[in-house]
Design an enzyme around this catalytic site. Structure first.
Site, PDB file in Angstrom:
ATOM      1  N   GLY A   1      -2.147  -6.451  -3.726  1.00 36.46           N
ATOM      2  CA  GLY A   1      -2.796  -5.204  -3.310  1.00 36.46           C
ATOM      3  C   GLY A   1      -3.912  -4.878  -4.289  1.00 36.46           C
ATOM      4  O   GLY A   1      -4.348  -5.737  -5.077  1.00 36.46           O
TER       5      GLY A   1
ATOM      6  N   THR B   1      -2.248  -1.459   0.466  1.00 37.69           N
ATOM      7  CA  THR B   1      -3.674  -1.248   0.216  1.00 37.69           C
ATOM      8  C   THR B   1      -4.482  -1.419   1.500  1.00 37.69           C
ATOM      9  O   THR B   1      -5.376  -0.619   1.810  1.00 37.69           O
ATOM     10  CB  THR B   1      -4.173  -2.252  -0.847  1.00 37.69           C
TER      11      THR B   1
ATOM     12  N   ALA C   1      -4.681   1.617   3.723  1.00 35.39           N
ATOM     13  CA  ALA C   1      -5.161   2.911   3.203  1.00 35.39           C
ATOM     14  C   ALA C   1      -6.331   3.423   4.042  1.00 35.39           C
ATOM     15  O   ALA C   1      -7.228   2.667   4.398  1.00 35.39           O
ATOM     16  CB  ALA C   1      -5.565   2.762   1.742  1.00 35.39           C
TER      17      ALA C   1
ATOM     18  N   GLY D   1      -7.731   7.206   3.870  1.00 36.12           N
ATOM     19  CA  GLY D   1      -8.550   8.315   3.376  1.00 36.12           C
ATOM     20  C   GLY D   1      -9.648   7.903   2.428  1.00 36.12           C
ATOM     21  O   GLY D   1     -10.824   8.183   2.639  1.00 36.12           O
TER      22      GLY D   1
ATOM     23  N   GLU E   1      -9.959  16.479   0.661  1.00 37.78           N
ATOM     24  CA  GLU E   1      -8.539  16.240   0.968  1.00 37.78           C
ATOM     25  C   GLU E   1      -7.714  17.307   0.262  1.00 37.78           C
ATOM     26  O   GLU E   1      -8.214  18.043  -0.598  1.00 37.78           O
ATOM     27  CB  GLU E   1      -8.115  14.833   0.540  1.00 37.78           C
TER      28      GLU E   1
ATOM     29  N   HIS F   1       4.587  11.954   3.325  1.00 36.43           N
ATOM     30  CA  HIS F   1       3.294  12.399   3.860  1.00 36.43           C
ATOM     31  C   HIS F   1       3.567  13.310   5.048  1.00 36.43           C
ATOM     32  O   HIS F   1       4.341  12.952   5.937  1.00 36.43           O
ATOM     33  CB  HIS F   1       2.459  11.196   4.295  1.00 36.43           C
TER      34      HIS F   1
ATOM     35  N   ARG G   1       0.504  18.149  -0.806  1.00 35.72           N
ATOM     36  CA  ARG G   1       1.405  17.549   0.188  1.00 35.72           C
ATOM     37  C   ARG G   1       2.830  18.080   0.114  1.00 35.72           C
ATOM     38  O   ARG G   1       3.470  18.316   1.135  1.00 35.72           O
ATOM     39  CB  ARG G   1       1.451  16.032  -0.014  1.00 35.72           C
TER      40      ARG G   1
ATOM     41  N   HIS H   1       6.029   7.786   1.890  1.00 35.10           N
ATOM     42  CA  HIS H   1       4.637   7.343   1.858  1.00 35.10           C
ATOM     43  C   HIS H   1       4.245   6.714   0.527  1.00 35.10           C
ATOM     44  O   HIS H   1       3.584   5.699   0.479  1.00 35.10           O
ATOM     45  CB  HIS H   1       3.748   8.553   2.138  1.00 35.10           C
TER      46      HIS H   1
ATOM     47  N   ARG I   1       1.964  13.350  -6.142  1.00 30.77           N
ATOM     48  CA  ARG I   1       0.680  12.637  -6.270  1.00 30.77           C
ATOM     49  C   ARG I   1      -0.442  13.388  -5.556  1.00 30.77           C
ATOM     50  O   ARG I   1      -0.285  13.820  -4.411  1.00 30.77           O
ATOM     51  CB  ARG I   1       0.824  11.256  -5.653  1.00 30.77           C
TER      52      ARG I   1
ATOM     53  N   SER J   1      -4.141   7.107  -5.697  1.00 30.31           N
ATOM     54  CA  SER J   1      -3.398   5.877  -5.985  1.00 30.31           C
ATOM     55  C   SER J   1      -4.257   4.623  -5.888  1.00 30.31           C
ATOM     56  O   SER J   1      -4.028   3.675  -6.648  1.00 30.31           O
ATOM     57  CB  SER J   1      -2.156   5.743  -5.119  1.00 30.31           C
TER      58      SER J   1
HETATM   59  C1  LIG Z   1      -0.852   4.190   5.561  1.00 34.84           C
HETATM   60  C2  LIG Z   1      -1.223   4.463   4.133  1.00 34.84           C
HETATM   61  C3  LIG Z   1      -2.435   5.045   3.824  1.00 34.84           C
HETATM   62  C4  LIG Z   1      -2.791   5.274   2.499  1.00 34.84           C
HETATM   63  N1  LIG Z   1      -4.012   5.809   2.223  1.00 34.84           N
HETATM   64  C5  LIG Z   1      -4.388   5.974   0.928  1.00 34.84           C
HETATM   65  C6  LIG Z   1      -5.680   6.444   0.605  1.00 34.84           C
HETATM   66  O1  LIG Z   1      -6.490   6.699   1.482  1.00 34.84           O
HETATM   67  N2  LIG Z   1      -5.987   6.578  -0.709  1.00 34.84           N
HETATM   68  C7  LIG Z   1      -5.124   6.289  -1.716  1.00 34.84           C
HETATM   69  O2  LIG Z   1      -5.467   6.428  -2.891  1.00 34.84           O
HETATM   70  N3  LIG Z   1      -3.879   5.830  -1.429  1.00 34.84           N
HETATM   71  C8  LIG Z   1      -3.497   5.652  -0.136  1.00 34.84           C
HETATM   72  N4  LIG Z   1      -2.256   5.175   0.138  1.00 34.84           N
HETATM   73  C9  LIG Z   1      -1.428   4.689  -0.971  1.00 34.84           C
HETATM   74  C10 LIG Z   1      -2.024   3.373  -1.498  1.00 34.84           C
HETATM   75  O3  LIG Z   1      -2.517   2.631  -0.405  1.00 34.84           O
HETATM   76  C11 LIG Z   1      -0.996   2.529  -2.254  1.00 34.84           C
HETATM   77  O4  LIG Z   1      -0.354   3.295  -3.212  1.00 34.84           O
HETATM   78  C12 LIG Z   1      -1.710   1.364  -2.954  1.00 34.84           C
HETATM   79  O5  LIG Z   1      -2.473   0.636  -2.018  1.00 34.84           O
HETATM   80  C13 LIG Z   1      -0.700   0.443  -3.613  1.00 34.84           C
HETATM   81  O6  LIG Z   1      -1.395  -0.670  -4.109  1.00 34.84           O
HETATM   82  P1  LIG Z   1      -0.610  -1.771  -4.932  1.00 34.84           P
HETATM   83  O7  LIG Z   1      -1.621  -2.780  -5.342  1.00 34.84           O
HETATM   84  O8  LIG Z   1       0.192  -1.142  -5.981  1.00 34.84           O
HETATM   85  O9  LIG Z   1       0.433  -2.395  -3.879  1.00 34.84           O
HETATM   86  P2  LIG Z   1       0.269  -2.972  -2.406  1.00 34.84           P
HETATM   87  O10 LIG Z   1      -1.060  -2.774  -1.843  1.00 34.84           O
HETATM   88  O11 LIG Z   1       1.423  -2.473  -1.619  1.00 34.84           O
HETATM   89  O12 LIG Z   1       0.501  -4.529  -2.615  1.00 34.84           O
HETATM   90  C14 LIG Z   1       1.768  -5.003  -3.001  1.00 34.84           C
HETATM   91  C15 LIG Z   1       1.705  -6.518  -3.106  1.00 34.84           C
HETATM   92  O13 LIG Z   1       2.903  -6.998  -3.710  1.00 34.84           O
HETATM   93  C16 LIG Z   1       3.390  -8.090  -2.981  1.00 34.84           C
HETATM   94  N5  LIG Z   1       4.832  -8.195  -3.173  1.00 34.84           N
HETATM   95  C17 LIG Z   1       5.773  -7.232  -3.027  1.00 34.84           C
HETATM   96  N6  LIG Z   1       6.997  -7.750  -3.286  1.00 34.84           N
HETATM   97  C18 LIG Z   1       6.802  -9.059  -3.596  1.00 34.84           C
HETATM   98  C19 LIG Z   1       7.668 -10.124  -3.919  1.00 34.84           C
HETATM   99  N7  LIG Z   1       9.004  -9.988  -3.961  1.00 34.84           N
HETATM  100  N8  LIG Z   1       7.129 -11.345  -4.157  1.00 34.84           N
HETATM  101  C20 LIG Z   1       5.793 -11.555  -4.085  1.00 34.84           C
HETATM  102  N9  LIG Z   1       4.915 -10.562  -3.771  1.00 34.84           N
HETATM  103  C21 LIG Z   1       5.431  -9.337  -3.536  1.00 34.84           C
HETATM  104  C22 LIG Z   1       2.986  -7.805  -1.541  1.00 34.84           C
HETATM  105  O14 LIG Z   1       2.999  -9.004  -0.787  1.00 34.84           O
HETATM  106  C23 LIG Z   1       1.592  -7.228  -1.759  1.00 34.84           C
HETATM  107  O15 LIG Z   1       0.684  -8.303  -1.880  1.00 34.84           O
HETATM  108  C24 LIG Z   1      -1.884   4.958   1.463  1.00 34.84           C
HETATM  109  C25 LIG Z   1      -0.646   4.417   1.768  1.00 34.84           C
HETATM  110  C26 LIG Z   1      -0.305   4.162   3.088  1.00 34.84           C
HETATM  111  C27 LIG Z   1       1.036   3.581   3.396  1.00 34.84           C
END
Ligand SMILES: Cc1cc2nc3c(=O)[nH]c(=O)nc-3n(C[C@H](O)[C@H](O)[C@H](O)COP(=O)(O)OP(=O)(O)OC[C@H]3O[C@@H](n4cnc5c(N)ncnc54)[C@H](O)[C@@H]3O)c2cc1C
Length: 547
Positions: free
Chosen positions: A27, A56, A59, A61, A126, A242, A288, A349, A384, A389
């Site tokens: 992500g 990610t 996402a 917003g 927001e 959310h 929120r 969320h 949050r 995020s």
């Molecule tokens: C619908 C939605 C809309 C959102 N909109 C926003 C927004 O507009 N703005 C904002 O700031 N935040 C938003 N958020 C929150 C934000 O998107 C997330 O908090 C952020 O993208 C998380 O990023 P990350 O890199 O930590 O993890 P992620 O993007 O979830 O990536 C996790 C990665 O870890 C990998 N992984 C997990 N477990 C394992 C495993 N056991 N072995 C190998 N790989 C693994 C997955 O395959 C993935 O590649 C939103 C969330 C949702 C659900």
């Protein structure tokens, strides 16, 4: 070298590989860390699904960053601290808001095209932001635009070796250090990846609840494997719900971005009243946690389980152009945002709880770093702030790289070849139907007893039922579904234990038996670690550090 205790090798073939840096998760946090680390180091990146199967990517917003003419890092800091209800780490928030604007500009240089008007970045409003501050792309497709730009840098660069569809089971520990990870590939073989440093970026755990906006991959694997390895976990009671997720039983459910309310959409009850007006000075744009609490009051008052989002008064052409993802998503499900009230209910969320880190991504385990949603940096406190995020993934992914550069420059450059000390008794595992059934039961149990509102009795009942679920299962075999379920059970246990300890209501944690915020007793974090002797969780609390 040990892996904690989740699996037995069960005769599976073992493969070995090694890197300077192993990043787990693709992500925004993991991609940022991998792209940055690859400038100097040999990097391996493992993701459990394809690169576009991340939170990610979903996402909508945007990314909050203090770049507007009427904005400043100081104002962004104030808003974040206020939304966090007294539990933020102010020093970490300062890092976030001060370094954020530069990271967003770098992302643009990397190829992410943000929406502009007359050459200037468009900034959206927001909830709980005092000024328009949210940079967006493709209207409401920010995540996919950003993730694609970062993924392109990975794919076109030569120094990151990408392993998609590979499930990391556990971290490898040697003499108290993290030295790699063991993973299950799609052919059922086990790979032992050795690394001088490991970056955990596995995202959240929203799938622990039955109604969630999180993709199917968000099963708390990173949280659970870090815990098994001995890392300290923090604030695991705080799961943000959310307020405006589409009502229904779809998994995941469609999110209706907060930016809709930012552009003027209303929340209405069954009688058509805008119940947030008069409930909070910012009405629909309250934080929120506040909106969710008022929704819950409406549910209790009206005997219902959903309310309505109303965008009918907004221009239809504008809605289609500004919110293409939401508009099309609703259309595919038979709803028309322009002409209909849309039924909504809160859904899990964002997991605030996570692996305790400092502001350089360092966890309590040498050699193990964490960033993104899996980490607890302290920037979100008890609630949050919207769109903080993605920014967190960028800022702390980058800082993790800077810390890795320091650490790897002075540490032993050799990746040691060590023997994997893993049980090898045959395991039958569990029937996939039983696993699917227990996962569904777990989701409902958490929603009913450890969801938006919690009580001592409910949490005790939840703990008992969780034990029942676990007892009905044999130790896991080498299948992703089983391993995910065991990880979800671990996260659920931590959520329940921490929620039971926090005898107050604060932010996203609402106890109907302790309705007030209690600063005298509870301006504290709840911590959990694994007792190495018994293997059981040890729960404690520690005051918020003033900075
Ligand atoms: C619908 C939605 C809309 C959102 N909109 C926003 C927004 O507009 N703005 C904002 O700031 N935040 C938003 N958020 C929150 C934000 O998107 C997330 O908090 C952020 O993208 C998380 O990023 P990350 O890199 O930590 O993890 P992620 O993007 O979830 O990536 C996790 C990665 O870890 C990998 N992984 C997990 N477990 C394992 C495993 N056991 N072995 C190998 N790989 C693994 C997955 O395959 C993935 O590649 C939103 C969330 C949702 C659900």
């Amino acid at each position: 070298m040990t892996t904690g205790s989740l699996i037995s090798r069960s005769g599976a073939e073992l493969r070995y590989s090694s890197y300077d840096v192993l990043v787990i998760g693709g992500g925004i946090a993991g991609l940022t860390a991998a792209v940055g680390a690859a400038n100097r180091w040999h990097v391996g990146l493992i993701t459990k699904g394809a690169l576009d199967e991340t939170t990610t990517f979903l996402a909508q917003g945007g990314i909050a960053a203090a770049i507007g003419d009427y904005d400043s890092p100081e104002l962004h800091l104030e808003d974040t601290l206020e939304a966090g209800v007294g539990l933020c780490d102010a020093a970490a928030v300062r890092v976030l808001v001060e370094e954020g604007p530069a990271r967003v500009r770098e992302l643009e240089k990397l190829g992410a095209t943000f929406d502009r008007r007359n050459g200037k970045l468009i900034l959206a409003s927001e909830g709980a932001h005092s000024v328009p501050r949210v940079v967006r792309a493709g209207g409401d497709a920010t995540g996919s635009v950003v993730a694609s730009a970062l993924a392109e840098a990975i794919i076109s660069g030569s120094r990151v070796e990408l392993h998609e569809n590979e499930f990391v089971i556990d971290l490898l520990m040697d003499a108290g250090r993290c030295v790699g990870a063991v993973s299950l590939d799609r052919e059922g073989g086990l790979t032992v990846t050795l690394a001088r440093a490991v970056v955990l970026a596995c995202g959240g755990a929203g799938q622990v609840y039955s109604h969630t906006t999180n993709p199917l991959v968000a099963t708390g694997d990173g949280h659970a494997m870090a815990y098994r390895a001995g890392a300290v976990m923090r604030d695991m009671e705080f799961m943000q719900f959310h307020p405006t997720a589409l009502y229904g039983s779809e998994n995941p459910t469609l999110l209706l971005t907060e930016a809709l309310r930012g552009e003027g959409a209303y929340l209405r009850d069954d009688a058509g009243e805008r119940f947030m007006v008069g409930s909070h000075p910012r009405a629909e744009l309250a934080p929120r946690d506040v909106v969710v609490r008022h929704m819950k009051d409406v549910f209790d008052r009206d005997g219902t389980d959903h309310v309505w989002l109303d965008a009918r008064h907004l221009d239809c052409a504008f809605l289609r152009e500004r919110f293409p993802t939401v508009h099309k998503g609703l259309e595919a499900r038979g709803f028309d945002l322009c002409t209909e009230l849309i039924p909504i209910a809160p859904a899990s969320h964002y997991y605030i709880g996570g692996v305790l880190t400092d502001s350089w991504g360092r966890t309590s385990i040498p050699g193990l770093y964490a960033c993104g949603e899996v980490a607890s940096t302290g920037i979100h406190g008890a609630n949050r702030l919207a769109s903080n995020s993605l920014l967190e993934g960028l800022v702390f992914g980058d800082r993790t790289v800077r810390e890795l550069n320091r650490y790897l420059s002075v540490s032993d450059p050799a990746v040691r070849k060590v023997r994997l000390d893993l049980a090898d008794e045959p395991r039958e595992g569990n029937d996939p139907t039983l696993v699917a059934d227990r996962r569904a039961v777990l989701g409902r149990l958490m929603a009913d007893l450890c969801g938006i509102v919690r009580t001592k009795e409910g949490l005790e009942k939840a703990a008992g039922s969780l034990e029942g679920i676990q007892k009905a299962l044999a130790p896991p075999g080498l299948s992703v579904g089983e391993l995910e379920l065991f990880n979800l059970i671990t996260v659920a246990r931590h959520l329940i234990l921490s929620a039971a300890m926090r005898e107050e209501s604060r932010g996203v944690h609402l106890r109907s038996d302790f309705r007030e915020r209690d600063d005298a007793s509870w301006r504290r974090h709840v911590l959990i670690h694994r007792d190495p002797g018994t293997g059981e969780p040890v729960v404690s609390s520690r005051p918020v550090e003033e900075s």
